[in-house]
Enzyme design. Structure first.
Site, short mmCIF file in Angstrom:
data_model
loop_
_atom_site.label_atom_id
_atom_site.label_comp_id
_atom_site.label_asym_id
_atom_site.label_seq_id
_atom_site.Cartn_x
_atom_site.Cartn_y
_atom_site.Cartn_z
N GLU B 49 47.40 47.09 48.02
CA GLU B 49 47.51 48.37 47.67
C GLU B 49 46.45 48.36 46.28
OE1 GLU B 49 50.39 47.05 48.00
OE2 GLU B 49 51.60 48.95 49.11
N PHE B 111 66.48 50.64 45.47
CA PHE B 111 66.07 50.25 45.29
C PHE B 111 64.37 50.54 45.43
CE2 PHE B 111 63.08 49.91 49.92
CZ PHE B 111 63.69 47.94 49.98
N GLN B 112 63.41 49.57 45.66
CA GLN B 112 62.64 50.05 44.99
C GLN B 112 61.78 51.14 43.34
OE1 GLN B 112 59.72 50.60 49.20
NE2 GLN B 112 59.78 48.56 49.16
N LYS B 161 61.14 61.56 45.67
CA LYS B 161 60.83 61.22 47.28
C LYS B 161 61.61 62.70 47.31
CE LYS B 161 62.34 59.48 51.62
NZ LYS B 161 62.26 58.32 52.22
N MET B 500 32.34 30.41 36.67
CA MET B 500 32.48 30.86 35.61
C MET B 500 32.14 29.70 34.24
SD MET B 500 30.07 32.75 33.18
CE MET B 500 30.02 34.35 33.94
C1 LIG Z 1 42.14 38.36 38.33
C2 LIG Z 1 40.96 37.89 36.98
N1 LIG Z 1 41.96 35.87 37.00
C3 LIG Z 1 40.97 34.92 36.22
C4 LIG Z 1 39.42 35.90 35.74
C5 LIG Z 1 39.06 34.29 34.71
N2 LIG Z 1 37.68 34.13 35.61
C6 LIG Z 1 36.22 34.71 35.25
S1 LIG Z 1 34.95 34.55 36.01
C7 LIG Z 1 36.64 33.34 36.95
C8 LIG Z 1 35.44 32.60 38.52
C9 LIG Z 1 35.17 33.27 39.43
O1 LIG Z 1 35.33 32.06 40.24
P1 LIG Z 1 34.01 32.97 41.44
O2 LIG Z 1 34.83 34.31 42.39
O3 LIG Z 1 33.81 31.60 42.63
O4 LIG Z 1 32.94 33.21 40.73
P2 LIG Z 1 31.54 32.07 40.26
O5 LIG Z 1 31.80 32.14 39.26
O6 LIG Z 1 31.87 30.61 40.60
O7 LIG Z 1 30.48 33.03 40.75
C10 LIG Z 1 37.74 32.77 36.79
C11 LIG Z 1 38.13 32.38 37.48
C12 LIG Z 1 38.97 36.79 35.90
N3 LIG Z 1 38.27 37.47 35.59
N4 LIG Z 1 40.43 37.98 37.00
#
Ligand SMILES: Cc1ncc(C[n+]2csc(CCOP(=O)(O)OP(=O)(O)O)c2C)c(N)n1
Ligand SMILES: [Mg+2]
Lengths: 176, 596
Positions: B49, B111-112, B161, B500
């Protein structure tokens, strides 16, 4: 709940009388970090709406932000801001107090001074009620401290704007 | 006409003009799924979802029409919480319909059962728990009205529902009054006196900058923005949410400001004597340290949400109103002041030519300002260095992708380094061609959002530029895309890291890398793509980039995934460290700085 708040504002908020509205208002305050000092909710003479009187601690956020965020809630119909100096504020206090036979008449006298009422009498306890300005209630509450306080409840403030002595309200409304 | 609440719900969505919805059925929403058979609305069956929510967002951002998602109660509903929060942060119009346990069971931990209106109260513009089938058409109409007017945003309708099964008499609300929204009055028109004051400030400014935010796109104000810029000769920066709102190729465009913005855009705001903020909200990723942001600038702030005016920075002129409406009013005032349509500046003589004898004729020339801006642009361009035969640089991938794909390609970003490289190195010349998760920064956004965008704009090429980390969060929706024949393209900038986060650990935590390594080949992205019914391609060196992209662009009958193995150590620059002043912008890594 006792203790003066210096920097406060009164918001009189007309809301739709629908399930969950209070949660929406309270949730907004908590998630935006706005502090509520007191809050009172009651139905209005129009059954579609309720009125929430909120005393806001404006040290926590600029009043303008509070009002504008509140105004975005779909169920909030109207917000009136009342400066404490332009408003009449009242609050009601109920206190259950433990009293010896000797103390009883003293307390009844004190309640009388505050133009309150004894609303319930037990063998060793009295329940008393005082209504008045928040300052009056604060004073009364302090004076009660020399007795055995079993429980105190305050309603939170309700407020309406002060009336203008110098003109008819109809006229002032028209020019407002 | 008598019908069930479920039938009324689907008929309401049809009446509202919905052409597609994204969802996944379950117990509490079962009655509503029955009339979907035979409905004119296309239903796209997602695999999770969260995918449905992000697809609806991508659809909305690409088309300007509200996206619709439909889910069951409990876990179905909680799975859509992240998209709701994302849409709330980015003001995307979204209508989510969730099933709920029967009214008699509400509050019993049935439930749910989940109190989804309670859960989503703070991340929706509004939500409704419908307790009477007769309220369904009114609630649906109100939901679309609230989602799409004023500052757009997500809404949720929770339908128990038994309410779906109950009979009701069909009607359709005809007017706004019928919607029963006594507390909802969005503003549109700006205060004319404030508009006049704004134009006075415009005409007095020596170092103005137009700070265009996502609201420009939401209010469809890109033509008016362009007109304002060309008449006044003012430079324009486009925030992460506004990329494409003003063409990157336009000589007046300075590109993206903010934490990873280019030097000229960031510094122009810092030195400006006037900021014209249009549908922007002074986000901390743009302002850096607020106290040090644009210290000499007066601020004109136009926003449809009055609560944004003064929330972060106190404006000198605050205009609550729809950007397009307010811009049109400003243009009219400019007509009167002597800067009409015919006085638009020519590209070569930036600074405009007001009619003699008009108020605008006395305005300060912007030429000195432009001289400074042009010098910055020359001295501090975005840079990267691709060593021939060296490790593949992500910027090269984005540039090649840009050059080999149609100009109006829709680009969908994930969240991380790759998102910033995409925003920096693509050239956005058309509105609604950049779709990303700005305010929430939701990893996993790109794959489903690109699918939604492609559904809304099947005529366009849609490229998701994703990270390896992000891709792993929602890749399963490519199964949906393959099954529904939605031929999106996904470029994974595979650096084998949560890049990042890795960059921050390198720069601010003394290279102590904690839990950021992923692996370049676990999973094997090509095999994974193939298993999901997509074409999988891999490019490992600079020479392989062009053939890989050409091959991907030639495929139009199914989704494609390209695994670009990039240099894991490449960082995003420029960078304003979090919490620092924008004046402390770091233009390039040590040893690569341009010398003034
Ligand atoms: C759902 C979620 N969890 C954690 C983060 C923190 N976060 C920001 S950028 C990043 C790394 C993303 O990795 P990737 O998709 O490999 O992109 P890259 O920076 O390597 O290009 C994380 C963990 C986030 N923004 N969103
Ligand atoms: Mg990565």
């Amino acid at each position: 709940m006792t203790g003066q708040i210096t920097q406060h504002y009164i918001l009189s908020v007309l809301v739709e009388n629908k399930a969950g509205v209070l949660a929406r208002v309270a949730g907004l305050f908590s998630r935006r970090g706005f502090n509520i000092y007191s809050l009172a909710v009651a139905p209005t003479n129009d059954e579609r709406f309720s009125r929430i009187t909120i005393i806001v601690d404006v040290e926590s956020a600029p009043l303008e932000q509070v009002v504008r965020q509140l105004d975005k809630l779909v169920n909030v119909v109207e917000i009136s801001q009342l400066d404490p100096s332009d408003a009449v504020e009242r609050e009601l206090l109920l206190a259950m107090v433990g009293v010896s036979v000797a103390e009883r008449s003293q307390l009844i006298e004190l309640v009388g001074v505050f133009r309150g009422e004894v609303v319930n009498v037990g063998l060793d306890r009295l329940t008393v009620m005082v209504a008045g300005t928040p300052e009056t209630i604060d004073n009364f509450e302090r004076l009660l401290e020399s007795y055995e306080i079993i429980e105190i409840q305050r309603t939170g403030r309700v407020a309406l704007p002060k009336l203008d002595h110098s003109r008819f309200s109809g006229a002032s409304a028209a020019t407002a | 006409m008598k019908m069930t609440g479920a039938q009324a719900l689907i008929k309401s969505l049809e009446t509202q003009g919905v052409e597609v919805m994204f969802g996944l059925p379950g117990g509490a929403i079962l009655p509503v799924y029955d009339p979907i058979i035979g409905s004119s609305i296309r239903h796209i069956l997602v695999r999770h979802e969260q995918g449905a929510g992000h697809m609806a967002e991508g659809y909305a951002m690409a088309t300007g029409r509200p996206g619709v998602a439909i889910v069951t109660s409990g876990p179905g509903a909680t799975n859509v919480v992240t998209p709701l929060s994302n849409a709330y942060m980015d003001s995307t119009p979204l209508v989510v319909v969730s099933g709920q346990v029967a009214t008699a069971a509400i509050g019993t931990d049935a439930f749910q059962e989940c109190d989804i209106t309670g859960v989503t109260m703070g991340i929706t513009k509004h939500n409704w728990l419908v307790t009477d089938a007769a309220e369904i058409p009114r609630t649906v109409a109100a939901a679309f009205y609230v989602a799409t007017t004023g500052r757009p945003g997500p809404v949720l309708i929770d339908v128990p529902k038994d309410v779906s099964n109950a009979l009701m008499e069909w009607y359709w609300p005809q007017t706004v009054e019928d919607l029963d929204l006594p507390g909802y009055r969005p503003v549109t028109e700006g205060d004319p006196a404030q508009v006049r004051r704004a134009v006075e400030l415009l005409l007095a400014a020596q170092r103005p900058v137009i700070y265009a935010g996502g609201g420009v796109l939401k209010s469809r104000a890109t033509d008016a923005l362009r007109e304002l810029a060309e008449r006044t000769g003012m430079p324009v920066v486009t925030t992460l949410m506004a990329r494409g709102a003003f063409p990157d190729s336009h000589p007046l465009c300075l590109g993206m400001p903010g934490m990873h913005g280019n030097y000229t855009a960031v510094t122009a705001m810092q030195r400006a004597d006037l900021l014209v903020a249009l549908g922007a909200r002074f986000d901390d990723r743009v302002t850096g340290k607020v106290a040090a942001f644009a210290p000499e600038a007066k601020v004109i702030h136009v926003d449809i949400d009055p609560a944004e005016l003064g929330k972060v920075r106190r404006p000198d002129v605050a205009i609550a109103g729809d950007c397009n409406v307010v811009l049109e009013a400003m243009l009219e005032a400019l007509d009167a002041a002597g800067l009409g349509h015919d006085e638009r500046c020519r590209w070569s003589d930036v600074g405009a030519l007001p009619r003699p004898g008009t108020p605008a004729a006395n305005r300060p020339s912007l030429s000195p300002w432009w001289a400074v801006l042009r010098r910055w642009q020359q001295e501090f361009p975005l840079t990267y260095h691709q060593e021939p035969g060296g490790l593949l640089k992500p910027q090269l991938v984005v540039e090649t992708l840009r050059d080999l794909s149609p100009d109006d390609t829709i680009v969908v970003g994930g969240v991380g380094q790759h998102q910033m490289w995409a925003s920096q190195w693509w050239r956005f010349d058309y509105p609604y061609t950049w779709i990303n998760s700005g305010g929430a920064g939701t990893m996993g956004f790109a794959v489903p959002a690109s699918i939604g965008a492609k559904v809304g704009r099947p005529d366009r090429t849609v490229w998701a530029i994703d990270g390896d980390g992000c891709f792993q969060m929602t890749a399963q929706e490519l199964v949906t895309a393959a099954a529904e024949q939605i031929p999106v393209k996904v470029a994974i900038l595979n650096n084998a890291y949560l890049g990042m986060v890795r960059q921050w650990q390198e720069m601010f935590y003394a290279e102590r890398y904690s839990e950021v390594y992923l692996s370049p080949d676990l999973p094997d992205y090509v095999k994974w793509a193939e298993a999901m019914g997509c074409v999988g391609i891999r490019a490992e060196s600079p020479e392989e980039v062009t053939p890989a992209i050409e091959k991907a662009n030639a495929i139009d009958d199914r989704p494609v995934v390209v695994d670009f193995r990039i240099d894991a150590f490449e960082k995003v620059f420029p960078m304003v460290p979090a919490g620092a002043s924008n004046d402390d912008i770091v233009v390039a890594p040590q040893g690569r700085e341009a010398k003034p």
